[in-house]
Write a protein that holds these residues in place. Structure first.
Motif, PDB file in Angstrom:
ATOM      1  N   GLU B 233       0.897  -1.218  -0.066  1.00  0.00           N
ATOM      2  CA  GLU B 233      -0.135   0.150   0.159  1.00  0.00           C
ATOM      3  C   GLU B 233       0.947   1.175  -0.097  1.00  0.00           C
ATOM      4  O   GLU B 233       0.836   2.204  -0.645  1.00  0.00           O
ATOM      5  N   THR B 234       1.955   1.198   1.092  1.00  0.00           N
ATOM      6  CA  THR B 234       2.698   2.484   0.979  1.00  0.00           C
ATOM      7  C   THR B 234       3.392   2.718  -0.371  1.00  0.00           C
ATOM      8  O   THR B 234       3.240   3.829  -0.955  1.00  0.00           O
ATOM      9  N   ILE B 235       3.744   1.836  -0.941  1.00  0.00           N
ATOM     10  CA  ILE B 235       4.820   2.057  -2.310  1.00  0.00           C
ATOM     11  C   ILE B 235       3.878   2.300  -3.396  1.00  0.00           C
ATOM     12  O   ILE B 235       4.030   3.145  -4.101  1.00  0.00           O
ATOM     13  N   SER B 236       2.608   1.676  -3.327  1.00  0.00           N
ATOM     14  CA  SER B 236       1.666   1.878  -4.624  1.00  0.00           C
ATOM     15  C   SER B 236       1.286   3.463  -4.387  1.00  0.00           C
ATOM     16  O   SER B 236       1.131   3.970  -5.571  1.00  0.00           O
ATOM     17  N   LYS B 237       0.835   4.017  -3.275  1.00  0.00           N
ATOM     18  CA  LYS B 237       0.588   5.199  -2.996  1.00  0.00           C
ATOM     19  C   LYS B 237       1.514   6.133  -3.392  1.00  0.00           C
ATOM     20  O   LYS B 237       1.165   6.921  -4.167  1.00  0.00           O
ATOM     21  N   ALA B 238       2.665   5.993  -3.053  1.00  0.00           N
ATOM     22  CA  ALA B 238       3.880   6.808  -3.177  1.00  0.00           C
ATOM     23  C   ALA B 238       4.288   6.783  -4.811  1.00  0.00           C
ATOM     24  O   ALA B 238       4.767   7.804  -5.441  1.00  0.00           O
ATOM     25  N   HIS B 239       4.241   5.729  -5.412  1.00  0.00           N
ATOM     26  CA  HIS B 239       4.859   5.624  -6.730  1.00  0.00           C
ATOM     27  C   HIS B 239       3.575   5.011  -7.488  1.00  0.00           C
ATOM     28  O   HIS B 239       3.985   3.658  -7.878  1.00  0.00           O
ATOM     29  N   PRO B 240       2.735   5.691  -7.990  1.00  0.00           N
ATOM     30  CA  PRO B 240       1.759   4.890  -9.092  1.00  0.00           C
ATOM     31  C   PRO B 240       2.195   4.281 -10.297  1.00  0.00           C
ATOM     32  O   PRO B 240       1.565   3.630 -11.028  1.00  0.00           O
ATOM     33  N   GLU B 241       3.422   4.861 -10.543  1.00  0.00           N
ATOM     34  CA  GLU B 241       3.927   4.319 -11.942  1.00  0.00           C
ATOM     35  C   GLU B 241       4.929   3.220 -11.644  1.00  0.00           C
ATOM     36  O   GLU B 241       5.146   2.324 -12.739  1.00  0.00           O
ATOM     37  N   LEU B 242       4.694   2.556 -10.359  1.00  0.00           N
ATOM     38  CA  LEU B 242       5.657   1.182 -10.450  1.00  0.00           C
ATOM     39  C   LEU B 242       4.432   0.144  -9.827  1.00  0.00           C
ATOM     40  O   LEU B 242       3.199   0.512  -9.824  1.00  0.00           O
ATOM     41  N   GLU B 243       4.950  -1.044  -9.870  1.00  0.00           N
ATOM     42  CA  GLU B 243       3.827  -2.009  -9.628  1.00  0.00           C
ATOM     43  C   GLU B 243       4.652  -3.288  -8.617  1.00  0.00           C
ATOM     44  O   GLU B 243       5.665  -3.544  -9.228  1.00  0.00           O
ATOM     45  N   LEU B 244       4.071  -3.660  -7.805  1.00  0.00           N
ATOM     46  CA  LEU B 244       4.513  -4.590  -6.789  1.00  0.00           C
ATOM     47  C   LEU B 244       3.846  -5.896  -7.007  1.00  0.00           C
ATOM     48  O   LEU B 244       2.463  -5.966  -7.223  1.00  0.00           O
ATOM     49  N   THR B 245       4.503  -6.943  -7.152  1.00  0.00           N
ATOM     50  CA  THR B 245       3.956  -8.217  -7.273  1.00  0.00           C
ATOM     51  C   THR B 245       4.525  -9.338  -5.904  1.00  0.00           C
ATOM     52  O   THR B 245       5.863  -9.260  -5.916  1.00  0.00           O
ATOM     53  N   SER B 246       3.488  -9.724  -5.389  1.00  0.00           N
ATOM     54  CA  SER B 246       4.171 -10.806  -4.458  1.00  0.00           C
ATOM     55  C   SER B 246       4.588 -12.141  -4.839  1.00  0.00           C
ATOM     56  O   SER B 246       4.417 -12.558  -5.951  1.00  0.00           O
ATOM     57  N   PHE B 247       5.345 -12.682  -4.238  1.00  0.00           N
ATOM     58  CA  PHE B 247       6.281 -14.050  -4.587  1.00  0.00           C
ATOM     59  C   PHE B 247       5.217 -15.070  -4.845  1.00  0.00           C
ATOM     60  O   PHE B 247       5.335 -15.775  -5.838  1.00  0.00           O
ATOM     61  N   ALA B 248       4.050 -14.947  -4.180  1.00  0.00           N
ATOM     62  CA  ALA B 248       2.991 -15.879  -4.436  1.00  0.00           C
ATOM     63  C   ALA B 248       2.508 -15.945  -5.894  1.00  0.00           C
ATOM     64  O   ALA B 248       2.093 -16.937  -6.684  1.00  0.00           O
ATOM     65  N   VAL B 249       2.346 -14.766  -6.636  1.00  0.00           N
ATOM     66  CA  VAL B 249       1.976 -14.434  -7.928  1.00  0.00           C
ATOM     67  C   VAL B 249       3.266 -14.658  -8.774  1.00  0.00           C
ATOM     68  O   VAL B 249       2.982 -15.192  -9.884  1.00  0.00           O
ATOM     69  N   LEU B 250       4.487 -14.116  -8.436  1.00  0.00           N
ATOM     70  CA  LEU B 250       5.480 -14.530  -9.332  1.00  0.00           C
ATOM     71  C   LEU B 250       5.692 -15.817  -9.577  1.00  0.00           C
ATOM     72  O   LEU B 250       6.299 -16.327 -10.582  1.00  0.00           O
ATOM     73  N   ASP B 251       5.698 -16.516  -8.532  1.00  0.00           N
ATOM     74  CA  ASP B 251       5.880 -18.022  -8.443  1.00  0.00           C
ATOM     75  C   ASP B 251       4.568 -18.923  -8.462  1.00  0.00           C
ATOM     76  O   ASP B 251       4.405 -20.045  -7.385  1.00  0.00           O
TER      77      ASP B 251
END
Lengths: 233, 401
Positions: B233-251
């Motif tokens: 939530e923190t990173i998505s709010k501060a950097h809408p140009e970025l995308e975070l993906t959890s390990f469960a989705v990555l793998d």
């Protein structure tokens, strides 16, 4: 109706179904039992003694005819009301005692008092009174298997007595006891009758005649006219 | 009084009660242990995914992972240093791992193979990525020209730690570039496609090799697994140009599918155990209740309703269930600290090539759930066994021999 009348049976018939066959057990019995009577039901095996006792004890439903207890028509009474009457107004004594093996004599007597919702202090008092009445207070801590047949039957009487029911129903209470013990048990029942309770006993034992105020003779499901009052007291 | 009688009734025929207790006990122990075993496998999968590959999650530019680009480096994170500093300061983030993935040819002597390289900061990653399972050598830390390769790559090149490996790749501008490295370690993750193609080098060397100062992704290590939603939530709010993906989705294929599969398998086994316990306890209670038919009749004759008699019998079933469950939990716990103390050696799981040890992880929630299931099953089985008896007519019950 006699104001002391506790039971009233009119044209009471009962039969048992076994597969396609129907076995008649009682045939058009007319009977009134007054409060305070010591009523002995006698007759040969298969004469309908137990059936009549079960009907009077509210454990068998009325099939034909009418039966009332304390002015309650048992044909239309609800199951809840029946349970109430069985719990508060009727006490049972059986040939095979039906004591809880895992409980002591005192706990056996206390059990149904607990179920009546009586507070603990009052329960203890009633348990003591009942066990003293059958002369078993000193044996209150024993379990049924540690007692003789006569003692067990006296615990069963104390258990029925402690409920302070209007009626005590005893099905062959002396059948498995020796004669001396039988006399003790019957005398106990007679004493209870003198205290104002109604006692209804079924028995084969002719000894019981000496204690009853009234004998009902059953033969093939019919009341025999030869039965009647046997004692003035 | 009812509970006391119910308890004392268990002692009446103690052999039969013991059979009932054992039935529930072993059922509960099996449930508890099997769940712990499952949790152990899931933990193993999770640790492998987090500590061998992705960390807890990964940051990319938005949409980067969903598309195929002709020039992917144009979508890499530009000028990453301020962002790395900022992310490192976010509560819950314990490690940051800037990375670049690239294709390259690896040569040693006369042998050449194709591979996928990952440029990393060796010193930072060495401690966190600790489940890579080095079969020879070790993880590199500060060796500027160090390289680690998968077991399959090493076999294909015929190299061992200390040998020289040359990497040839294209810069982002398309020209050919190359550098020499010294093999530091050979890893075996157990994932064949990874072990047969992957290698890792220092990002400080990969930058000039690829001629870029950009990074493709930032892998994140968190202080606690549970911190992920907050960090996201923190990173998505501060950097809408970025995308975070959890390990469960990555793998998803390796981790998430395994977790789903094991979860479903556990559900089936759980129902089988419950059914066995229900049949066992139902049978035991049916015998007990049959023996006590006249007692039921006597209780009913004295004004106990069908429901009240049923309640007494249910108490007995519930007590067997409860005592049996506690016994089962103790058995499971004792087994876990004795016979299962070192874990269970498992054959390679689907998609893996190496054996692994699974420790049985007994958990508080499953302890409670196992007890509840054991007790409920015993109570319900007793209820079913008793319902016919309490509905019997009083006289029939009294006459029963």
């Amino acid at each position: 109706m006699n104001p002391r009348c506790l039971y009233s049976c009119r044209q009471l018939s009962h039969s048992y179904q076994q597969g396609p066959l129907q076995f008649p057990a009682l045939h058009e019995v007319n009977l009134d039992i007054a409060s305070g009577e010591f009523c002995l039901i006698m007759g040969p095996s298969g004469s309908g003694k137990s059936t009549l006792l079960n009907l009077l004890g509210l454990v068998e439903p009325v099939q034909v005819g009418s039966l009332s207890f304390q002015d309650e028509d048992l044909r239309v009474i609800t199951e809840k009301k029946k349970n109430y009457l069985r719990r508060h107004q009727l006490g049972y004594i059986f040939q095979s005692f039906h004591l809880f093996d895992v409980l002591t004599a005192a706990e056996n007597v206390e059990f149904f008092l607990t179920r009546q919702g009586i507070p603990a202090a009052e329960r203890q008092k009633k348990v003591q009174q009942a066990l003293e009445a059958v002369d078993l207070w000193l044996h209150r801590g024993k379990r049924p298997q540690e007692m003789s047949g006569g003692q067990r039957q006296r615990v069963a009487i104390a258990r029925a007595l402690a409920k302070q029911p209007a009626v005590i129903i005893a099905d062959e209470p002396t059948a498995s006891l020796d004669q001396d013990t039988s006399r003790t048990i019957l005398q106990l029942l007679k004493d209870l009758c003198h205290e104002g309770r109604t006692i209804i006993v079924s028995a084969h034992d002719p000894l019981a005649r000496d204690y009853a105020s009234r004998v009902l003779l059953l033969k093939d499901g019919r009341l025999d006219a030869r039965g009647g009052k046997v004692h003035a007291d | 009084m009812l509970i006391k009688i119910a308890f004392l009734n268990l002692l009446r025929n103690y052999r039969r009660s013991i059979v009932g207790l054992l039935t529930v006990g072993f059922g509960v122990a099996a449930l508890f242990l099997f769940d712990g075993f499952n949790k152990g496998i899931m933990r193993q999968y999770k640790d492998n995914t987090i500590h061998a590959k992705f960390g807890h999650g990964q940051i990319n530019t938005k949409g980067y992972r969903d598309q195929i680009f002709e020039k992917p480096w144009e979508h890499w994170i530009e000028n990453p240093e301020p962002l790395l500093k900022e992310v490192a300061g976010i509560a819950g983030v314990s490690h940051i791992f800037p990375r670049i993935e690239f294709a390259a040819m690896l040569s040693s002597g006369d042998k050449t193979v194709g591979g996928r390289g990952l440029a990393i900061d060796g010193h930072e990653e060495a401690d966190f990525f600790n489940t890579m399972n080095f079969t020879e050598g070790q993880a590199f830390r500060d060796e500027p020209s160090g390289i680690i390769v998968g077991k399959g790559v090493a076999r294909a090149l015929g190299v061992k730690p200390g040998d020289r490996v040359t990497i040839l790749t294209n810069t982002i501008h398309g020209s050919l570039n190359g550098a020499d490295f010294t093999l530091v370690g050979i890893f075996e993750t157990g994932l064949k496609e990874l072990d047969d193609s992957h290698f890792r080098i220092q990002r400080a060397v990969a930058g000039p090799l690829l001629d870029t100062d950009r990074i493709e992704s930032i892998a994140l290590g968190l202080a606690r697994d549970e911190d992920w939603p907050q960090v996201l939530e923190t990173i998505s709010k501060a950097h809408p140009e970025l995308e975070l993906t959890s390990f469960a989705v990555l793998d998803r294929v390796y981790y998430q599918h395994a977790v789903d599969w094991l979860g479903q398998q556990f559900l089936v086994i759980q129902w089988i155990i419950i059914l066995i316990v229900a049949l066992g306890i139902g049978n035991t209670m049916a015998f007990t209740i049959l023996e006590r038919t006249t007692e039921i009749g006597y209780l009913r004759a004295n004004g106990e309703s069908k429901f009240e008699v049923l309640a007494l019998l249910l108490w007995e079933g519930t007590l067997i269930g409860l005592i049996g469950s506690v016994f089962g939990i103790l058995v499971a716990w004792l087994l876990n600290i004795t016979l299962l103390r070192d874990g269970i050696l498992m054959p390679p799981a689907p998609g893996l090539t190496r054996q692994f040890f699974v420790r049985v992880e007994l958990q508080g929630t499953m302890l409670i759930l196992s007890c509840v299931l054991g007790t409920l099953t015993a109570a319900i089985a007793t209820g079913l066994a008793a319902s016919g008896r309490v509905r019997m007519s009083i006289t029939a019950a009294l006459r029963y021999r």
